[in-house]
Design an enzyme around this catalytic site. Structure first.
Site, PDB file in Angstrom:
ATOM      1  N   HIS A 197      -9.880  -5.191  -3.592  1.00 27.31           N
ATOM      2  CA  HIS A 197      -9.074  -5.687  -2.684  1.00 27.31           C
ATOM      3  C   HIS A 197      -8.815  -5.960  -1.217  1.00 27.31           C
ATOM      4  O   HIS A 197     -10.212  -5.745  -0.438  1.00 27.31           O
ATOM      5  CB  HIS A 197      -8.010  -4.626  -2.789  1.00 27.31           C
ATOM      6  CG  HIS A 197      -8.763  -2.773  -2.109  1.00 27.31           C
ATOM      7  ND1 HIS A 197      -9.079  -2.586  -2.775  1.00 27.31           N
ATOM      8  CD2 HIS A 197      -8.616  -2.109  -1.067  1.00 27.31           C
ATOM      9  CE1 HIS A 197      -9.759  -1.044  -2.816  1.00 27.31           C
ATOM     10  NE2 HIS A 197      -8.991  -1.139  -0.822  1.00 27.31           N
ATOM     11  N   LEU A 198      -8.088  -6.846  -0.833  1.00 31.37           N
ATOM     12  CA  LEU A 198      -7.791  -7.289   0.440  1.00 31.37           C
ATOM     13  C   LEU A 198      -6.422  -6.966   1.321  1.00 31.37           C
ATOM     14  O   LEU A 198      -5.848  -6.805   0.853  1.00 31.37           O
ATOM     15  CB  LEU A 198      -7.667  -9.038   0.254  1.00 31.37           C
ATOM     16  CG  LEU A 198      -7.823  -9.910   1.582  1.00 31.37           C
ATOM     17  CD1 LEU A 198      -8.720 -10.000   2.936  1.00 31.37           C
ATOM     18  CD2 LEU A 198      -7.870 -11.927   1.322  1.00 31.37           C
ATOM     19  N   HIS A 199      -6.995  -6.076   2.496  1.00 31.60           N
ATOM     20  CA  HIS A 199      -5.160  -5.139   3.077  1.00 31.60           C
ATOM     21  C   HIS A 199      -5.439  -6.310   4.145  1.00 31.60           C
ATOM     22  O   HIS A 199      -6.150  -6.865   4.982  1.00 31.60           O
ATOM     23  CB  HIS A 199      -6.181  -4.490   3.806  1.00 31.60           C
ATOM     24  CG  HIS A 199      -7.086  -2.942   2.862  1.00 31.60           C
ATOM     25  ND1 HIS A 199      -6.236  -2.222   3.099  1.00 31.60           N
ATOM     26  CD2 HIS A 199      -7.929  -2.884   2.868  1.00 31.60           C
ATOM     27  CE1 HIS A 199      -6.656  -1.050   2.375  1.00 31.60           C
ATOM     28  NE2 HIS A 199      -7.966  -1.649   2.224  1.00 31.60           N
ATOM     29  N   ASP A 204       0.995  -1.532   0.027  1.00 29.43           N
ATOM     30  CA  ASP A 204      -0.041   0.081  -0.125  1.00 29.43           C
ATOM     31  C   ASP A 204       1.112   1.423   0.267  1.00 29.43           C
ATOM     32  O   ASP A 204       1.999   1.215   0.939  1.00 29.43           O
ATOM     33  CB  ASP A 204      -0.911   0.079   1.673  1.00 29.43           C
ATOM     34  CG  ASP A 204      -1.558   1.004   1.016  1.00 29.43           C
ATOM     35  OD1 ASP A 204      -3.205   0.418   0.821  1.00 29.43           O
ATOM     36  OD2 ASP A 204      -1.869   2.449   1.192  1.00 29.43           O
ATOM     37  N   ASN A 227     -12.822  -3.136   2.367  1.00 28.54           N
ATOM     38  CA  ASN A 227     -13.654  -1.918   2.867  1.00 28.54           C
ATOM     39  C   ASN A 227     -14.517  -1.546   2.183  1.00 28.54           C
ATOM     40  O   ASN A 227     -14.117  -2.250   0.323  1.00 28.54           O
ATOM     41  CB  ASN A 227     -13.084  -0.259   2.825  1.00 28.54           C
ATOM     42  CG  ASN A 227     -11.604  -0.729   4.383  1.00 28.54           C
ATOM     43  OD1 ASN A 227     -12.372  -1.362   5.007  1.00 28.54           O
ATOM     44  ND2 ASN A 227     -10.871   0.056   4.229  1.00 28.54           N
ATOM     45  N   GLY A 247     -15.105   2.749   4.005  1.00 27.67           N
ATOM     46  CA  GLY A 247     -14.995   3.595   3.218  1.00 27.67           C
ATOM     47  C   GLY A 247     -13.359   2.987   2.338  1.00 27.67           C
ATOM     48  O   GLY A 247     -12.807   2.855   2.103  1.00 27.67           O
TER      49      GLY A 247
HETATM   50  P1  AMP Z   1      -9.917   1.290   0.378  1.00 26.14           P
HETATM   51  O1  AMP Z   1     -10.014   2.456   1.388  1.00 26.14           O
HETATM   52  O2  AMP Z   1     -10.303   0.080   1.283  1.00 26.14           O
HETATM   53  O3  AMP Z   1     -10.776   1.125  -0.642  1.00 26.14           O
HETATM   54  O4  AMP Z   1      -8.129   1.326  -0.253  1.00 26.14           O
HETATM   55  C1  AMP Z   1      -7.568   1.786  -1.071  1.00 26.14           C
HETATM   56  C2  AMP Z   1      -6.288   1.658  -0.359  1.00 26.14           C
HETATM   57  O5  AMP Z   1      -5.352   1.290  -1.720  1.00 26.14           O
HETATM   58  C3  AMP Z   1      -5.205   2.574   0.501  1.00 26.14           C
HETATM   59  O6  AMP Z   1      -4.919   2.157   1.120  1.00 26.14           O
HETATM   60  C4  AMP Z   1      -4.630   3.119  -0.573  1.00 26.14           C
HETATM   61  O7  AMP Z   1      -3.750   3.884   0.562  1.00 26.14           O
HETATM   62  C5  AMP Z   1      -4.196   2.410  -1.892  1.00 26.14           C
HETATM   63  N1  AMP Z   1      -3.961   3.098  -2.585  1.00 26.14           N
HETATM   64  C6  AMP Z   1      -4.031   4.139  -3.795  1.00 26.14           C
HETATM   65  N2  AMP Z   1      -3.118   3.768  -4.841  1.00 26.14           N
HETATM   66  C7  AMP Z   1      -2.320   3.601  -3.826  1.00 26.14           C
HETATM   67  C8  AMP Z   1      -0.678   2.987  -6.039  1.00 26.14           C
HETATM   68  N3  AMP Z   1      -0.920   3.766  -7.070  1.00 26.14           N
HETATM   69  N4  AMP Z   1      -0.288   2.211  -5.255  1.00 26.14           N
HETATM   70  C9  AMP Z   1      -0.576   1.586  -3.600  1.00 26.14           C
HETATM   71  N5  AMP Z   1      -1.582   1.481  -3.059  1.00 26.14           N
HETATM   72  C10 AMP Z   1      -2.554   2.474  -3.580  1.00 26.14           C
END
Ligand code: AMP
Length: 114
Positions: free
Chosen positions: A100-102, A30, A87, A93
């Site tokens: 995507h899975l964090h 991330d 999310n 959020g």
């Molecule tokens: P969400 O809020 O669950 O939609 O998570 C989206 C995530 O994507 C956030 O934690 C961002 O920091 C991450 N993110 C956005 N753009 C990028 C990128 N270019 N490379 C890596 N992570 C990203």
């Protein structure tokens, strides 16, 4: 429809620190980590969010979770513990409309989330 940033990463049109890849899944760090280790796992095939994945692609849920187990082992998070988060939608959020899975770890994580 315009590609999301994650589709651009899959297509190698945007850079990412990629840690794992197989036929279905890509995992990368991330860009704004919320923990010492913060990795995103995405299906290469675009679906906007968890709730938007149709039955014919439900196998992607398995692929995501199995890949998360592999990456947790690869990064050593399996030894100390980790959290998996999805999310979904405005109240969840979600900021990037590509499922995507964090994978978070490297410090004790508080509960409940904010
Ligand atoms: P969400 O809020 O669950 O939609 O998570 C989206 C995530 O994507 C956030 O934690 C961002 O920091 C991450 N993110 C956005 N753009 C990028 C990128 N270019 N490379 C890596 N992570 C990203």
């Amino acid at each position: 429809m315009a590609k999301t940033i994650f589709e651009k990463i899959v297509d190698r049109e945007a850079k990412a620190d990629i840690l794992y890849e197989d036929d279905h899944i890509l995992a990368f760090r991330d860009v704004a980590p919320q923990a010492p280790t913060h990795i995103l796992l995405i299906p290469k095939k675009h679906h906007a969010r968890h709730g938007a994945v149709p039955p014919e692609d439900h196998s992607l849920f398995t692929h995501l979770f199995v890949a998360a187990q592999r990456v947790a082992r690869q990064t050593g998070l399996d030894k100390t513990g980790y959290r998996l988060v999805i999310n979904n939608g405005p109240d969840g959020g979600e900021t990037v409309p590509h499922l995507h899975l964090h994978l978070l770890g490297g410090r004790p994580l508080a509960w409940p989330p904010g």
